[in-house]
Design an enzyme around this catalytic site. Sequence first.
Site, PDB file in Angstrom:
ATOM      1  N   ASN A   1      12.110  -7.974  38.885  1.00 31.63           N
ATOM      2  CA  ASN A   1      11.183  -7.487  37.877  1.00 31.63           C
ATOM      3  C   ASN A   1       9.767  -8.007  38.095  1.00 31.63           C
ATOM      4  O   ASN A   1       9.533  -9.209  38.027  1.00 31.63           O
ATOM      5  CB  ASN A   1      11.682  -7.934  36.496  1.00 31.63           C
ATOM      6  CG  ASN A   1      10.616  -7.781  35.438  1.00 31.63           C
ATOM      7  OD1 ASN A   1       9.815  -6.858  35.479  1.00 31.63           O
ATOM      8  ND2 ASN A   1      10.606  -8.695  34.500  1.00 31.63           N
TER       9      ASN A   1
ATOM     10  N   HIS B   1      14.189 -12.484  29.931  1.00 30.69           N
ATOM     11  CA  HIS B   1      14.943 -13.675  29.510  1.00 30.69           C
ATOM     12  C   HIS B   1      15.837 -13.367  28.317  1.00 30.69           C
ATOM     13  O   HIS B   1      16.686 -14.175  27.979  1.00 30.69           O
ATOM     14  CB  HIS B   1      13.964 -14.795  29.163  1.00 30.69           C
ATOM     15  CG  HIS B   1      13.000 -14.452  28.089  1.00 30.69           C
ATOM     16  ND1 HIS B   1      11.842 -13.717  28.332  1.00 30.69           N
ATOM     17  CD2 HIS B   1      13.019 -14.707  26.768  1.00 30.69           C
ATOM     18  CE1 HIS B   1      11.204 -13.567  27.178  1.00 30.69           C
ATOM     19  NE2 HIS B   1      11.893 -14.147  26.222  1.00 30.69           N
TER      20      HIS B   1
END
Length: 99
Positions: free
Chosen positions: A47, A55
């Site tokens: 990413n 996260h």
Amino acid sequence: MVTPFQQNVYNAVKKIPMGRVTTYSAVARAIKKPQAVRAVGQALNKNPFSSVPCHRVIRFDGSMGGFARGSKTKLKLLAQEGIKVRGSNIDPSFILKSI
DNA sequence: CTAATGACCATTA
DNA sequence: ATAATGGCCATTA
């Protein structure tokens, strides 16, 4: 290079609200490819966008899975959003089973 | 085209 | 509880 598949993944992950987490399989379902859960992990690994809160994506069993910049950073970011972690597992009440 | 990789999951021992 | 195995998919070499 950002493939269309990655676009879909990033777009879905962006929708995860603050203070909540979801699972790789939930993201896979959200992009209409329930079998591509492993590929979702690949997409998040590479990413390039800091705007994507990768996260907030964890494993199905509540463990954190991996993180490109180390699992410590992931733990910090989660705690920063008020998500409770017990041991190496995340409190299930914070997990969204669908986005 | 093939083969290898991986931030996963389910099953089995 | 942990460990190993097989399946799945997109990406990369």
